[in-house]
Scaffold this motif. Structure first.
Motif, mmCIF file in Angstrom:
data_model
loop_
_atom_site.group_PDB
_atom_site.id
_atom_site.type_symbol
_atom_site.label_atom_id
_atom_site.label_comp_id
_atom_site.label_asym_id
_atom_site.label_seq_id
_atom_site.Cartn_x
_atom_site.Cartn_y
_atom_site.Cartn_z
ATOM 1 N N THR A 257 29.149 42.273 20.203
ATOM 2 C CA THR A 257 29.872 41.999 19.103
ATOM 3 C C THR A 257 29.540 40.444 18.710
ATOM 4 N N ALA A 258 29.712 39.990 17.593
ATOM 5 C CA ALA A 258 29.430 38.798 17.316
ATOM 6 C C ALA A 258 30.673 38.326 16.246
ATOM 7 N N GLU A 259 31.046 36.939 16.345
ATOM 8 C CA GLU A 259 32.186 36.411 15.109
ATOM 9 C C GLU A 259 31.576 35.006 15.176
ATOM 10 N N VAL A 260 31.315 34.622 13.731
ATOM 11 C CA VAL A 260 30.939 33.455 13.351
ATOM 12 C C VAL A 260 31.993 32.827 12.165
ATOM 13 N N PRO A 261 32.485 31.648 12.306
ATOM 14 C CA PRO A 261 33.467 31.202 11.405
ATOM 15 C C PRO A 261 32.356 30.671 9.723
ATOM 16 N N ALA A 262 33.175 30.635 8.917
ATOM 17 C CA ALA A 262 32.624 30.415 7.830
ATOM 18 C C ALA A 262 32.095 28.731 7.887
ATOM 19 N N ILE A 263 31.189 28.347 7.151
ATOM 20 C CA ILE A 263 30.804 26.828 6.865
ATOM 21 C C ILE A 263 31.482 26.642 5.469
ATOM 22 N N GLU A 264 32.330 25.413 5.711
ATOM 23 C CA GLU A 264 33.049 24.826 4.880
ATOM 24 C C GLU A 264 32.092 24.116 3.755
ATOM 25 N N VAL A 265 32.155 24.455 2.626
ATOM 26 C CA VAL A 265 31.348 23.792 1.396
ATOM 27 C C VAL A 265 32.430 23.759 0.206
ATOM 28 N N GLU A 266 32.048 22.968 -0.707
ATOM 29 C CA GLU A 266 32.462 22.662 -1.869
ATOM 30 C C GLU A 266 32.099 23.813 -2.940
ATOM 31 N N ALA A 287 13.274 40.461 11.460
ATOM 32 C CA ALA A 287 12.975 39.637 12.099
ATOM 33 C C ALA A 287 13.256 39.624 13.626
ATOM 34 N N GLY A 288 14.050 40.590 13.964
ATOM 35 C CA GLY A 288 14.500 40.895 15.252
ATOM 36 C C GLY A 288 15.273 40.051 16.090
ATOM 37 N N TRP A 289 16.142 39.137 15.378
ATOM 38 C CA TRP A 289 17.193 38.124 15.984
ATOM 39 C C TRP A 289 18.220 38.800 16.623
ATOM 40 N N PRO A 290 18.739 37.970 17.431
ATOM 41 C CA PRO A 290 20.134 38.674 17.989
ATOM 42 C C PRO A 290 21.221 38.706 16.972
ATOM 43 N N LEU A 291 22.155 39.594 17.362
ATOM 44 C CA LEU A 291 23.344 39.835 16.339
ATOM 45 C C LEU A 291 23.982 38.387 16.018
ATOM 46 N N ALA A 292 24.402 37.544 16.981
ATOM 47 C CA ALA A 292 24.923 36.323 16.464
ATOM 48 C C ALA A 292 24.263 35.530 15.577
ATOM 49 N N ASP A 293 22.636 35.434 15.848
ATOM 50 C CA ASP A 293 21.963 34.535 15.092
ATOM 51 C C ASP A 293 21.817 35.249 13.566
ATOM 52 N N ARG A 294 21.688 36.523 13.351
ATOM 53 C CA ARG A 294 21.856 37.236 12.154
ATOM 54 C C ARG A 294 23.203 36.877 11.449
ATOM 55 N N LEU A 295 24.119 37.059 11.966
ATOM 56 C CA LEU A 295 25.378 36.664 11.152
ATOM 57 C C LEU A 295 25.707 35.063 10.859
ATOM 58 N N ALA A 296 25.402 34.459 11.767
ATOM 59 C CA ALA A 296 25.126 32.887 11.433
ATOM 60 C C ALA A 296 24.262 32.778 10.269
ATOM 61 N N PHE A 297 23.026 33.097 10.268
ATOM 62 C CA PHE A 297 22.216 32.999 9.174
ATOM 63 C C PHE A 297 22.633 33.482 7.669
ATOM 64 N N ALA A 298 23.204 34.757 7.796
ATOM 65 C CA ALA A 298 23.752 34.973 6.612
ATOM 66 C C ALA A 298 24.923 34.372 6.113
ATOM 67 N N GLY A 299 25.835 34.033 6.934
ATOM 68 C CA GLY A 299 26.839 32.957 6.564
ATOM 69 C C GLY A 299 26.228 31.933 5.767
ATOM 70 N N LEU A 300 25.450 31.251 6.325
ATOM 71 C CA LEU A 300 24.715 29.949 5.951
ATOM 72 C C LEU A 300 24.200 30.170 4.762
ATOM 73 N N THR A 301 23.389 30.968 4.486
ATOM 74 C CA THR A 301 22.684 31.290 3.117
ATOM 75 C C THR A 301 23.938 31.598 2.190
ATOM 76 N N ALA A 302 24.834 32.379 2.506
ATOM 77 C CA ALA A 302 25.966 32.425 1.477
ATOM 78 C C ALA A 302 26.580 31.196 0.943
ATOM 79 N N TYR A 342 23.865 27.218 15.459
ATOM 80 C CA TYR A 342 22.514 27.125 14.533
ATOM 81 C C TYR A 342 21.112 26.816 15.150
ATOM 82 N N ALA A 343 21.490 26.499 16.504
ATOM 83 C CA ALA A 343 20.079 26.132 17.201
ATOM 84 C C ALA A 343 18.786 26.887 17.003
ATOM 85 N N PHE A 344 19.047 28.147 16.671
ATOM 86 C CA PHE A 344 17.910 29.090 16.436
ATOM 87 C C PHE A 344 17.109 28.475 15.028
#
Length: 372
Positions: A257-266, A287-302, A342-344
């Motif tokens: 399981t993984a939970e990642v908070p949203a990144i605050e942006v304007e 790319a075969g990343w761990p679930l938490a990294d996938r979730l963090a990356f998706a949130g960052l790009t959004a 986000y160290a990955f």
């Protein structure tokens, strides 16, 4: 060559470079759907009121609809193939050139429909929300296009499918039978049934990515996290977006399981942010990343996407992701735990030390000239 970058696009980062073999399919991700011309107004003080005229401080035009997802995937370095109908008007020509020449998306499964005008969506962004008005008609029948898009999709590592309640899309099952990993999203159920059995193609999906309200309505759960766990009875990976709270995911196969908070942006314009999130998650999965990294990356790009106009042309590329990572590390007082999340990116960002690409953004008008 499917998905080959146009010569004018410059260098690109390939997140799957270490995984590619001669036996790979020619494209990484296959999509089919409707391409709209999006016209976006931002900077409105409030929602338009009946009988009044509202002036927007900003405006942008860009390809929309399924083009949002296709562009987001291509900008993250995935070889993307799109099957869609394009109008033979100026809007359709602009969208085709913007996707094929501007983004390097393979449009060989697509076609131009003579005499058909392009669908258009006008989106008005205000107070962190948006209101949309769309117009369009079904494209004229075309047996060759129907066979390609609905019966025989090309070999691909993955496909992203928008599931429709009460309706099967034959291409989804065909893709899954060929070994394509299907990622499903869904829109609001206008029927009000909210019946998971009505999402017949969910059985072919590896992952399902609804928002919190959709997940709770489909499962009857009283919280989004409970809904995510309930969804894993129907699909191996459930990802539930939580809006300002981030996202939560469960992988039934591994127990992760993984939970990642949203990144605050304007936020300037939220159009297409959900598509960019899915594109980021698909990229990390392939790319075969761990679930938490996938979730963090998706949130960052959004999060990066909502700071620009439009849906498709607001999607970030690797140079922007790398720039964000370098910038946040240089800010004093950052939470060490948040930085570790986000160290990955350390193993990815150095590869993005190339000239900014593509940096194409939505523009107020499309009338000044064609894409190079």
């Amino acid at each position: 060559m499917v998905g080959a970058p146009h010569a004018l696009l410059g260098p690109r980062v390939d997140p799957l470079a270490g995984l590619r073999t001669a036996a790979d399919p020619p494209c990484d991700v296959y999509l089919t759907g409707t391409v709209f011309l999006d016209i976006v107004f931002t900077g409105l003080e409030c929602a338009p009121r009946r009988g009044t005229e509202s002036w927007a401080r900003g405006m942008g035009s860009s390809p929309g609809g399924v083009a949002n997802m296709a562009t987001a995937l291509a900008r993250l370095g995935l070889r993307t193939s799109l099957a869609a109908a394009f109008g033979d008007d100026h809007y359709g020509e602009y969208c085709w050139d913007a996707l094929e020449q501007g983004e390097g998306i393979d449009l060989s499964p697509s076609r131009t429909a003579p005499g058909w005008h392009s669908p258009v969506t006008v989106s008005m962004a205000y107070e962190g929300e948006r209101t949309m008005v769309s117009h369009g008609h079904e494209p004229p029948p075309d047996a060759e296009f129907a066979e390609e898009a609905a019966v025989c999709p090309p070999p691909a590592r993955a496909a992203v499918a928008s599931l429709t309640p009460g309706r099967r899309a034959p291409w989804i099952a065909a893709a899954a039978r060929r070994g394509t990993r299907v990622f499903g999203d869904v829109g609001w159920d206008d029927t009000g049934a909210w019946d998971l059995a009505g999402l017949a193609d969910l059985e072919h999906c590896e992952a399902f990515l609804p928002n919190a309200e959709e997940a709770m309505r489909y499962t009857g759960a009283d919280c989004p996290r409970g809904a995510a766990h309930a969804l894993t009875e129907f699909v191996p990976v459930a990802v539930v977006t939580l809006g300002a709270e981030g996202a939560y995911a469960v992988d039934r196969r591994t127990g992760e399981t993984a939970e990642v908070p949203a990144i605050e942006v304007e936020a300037l314009d939220p159009t297409g942010a959900g598509d960019v999130f899915v594109a980021g998650f698909v990229t990390g999965t392939l790319a075969g990343w761990p679930l938490a990294d996938r979730l963090a990356f998706a949130g960052l790009t959004a999060a990066l996407s909502v700071q620009e106009f439009g849906g498709s042309l607001s999607a970030p590329d690797w140079s922007e992701i790398a720039a964000w990572w370098r910038r946040v590390q240089s800010v004093e007082g950052q939470d060490p735990a948040a930085l570790r999340r986000y160290a990955f990116l350390d193993r990815l960002a150095p590869e993005a030390g190339v000239e900014p690409w593509p940096r194409r953004r939505a523009v107020p008008t499309i009338g000044f000239g064609r894409w190079a």
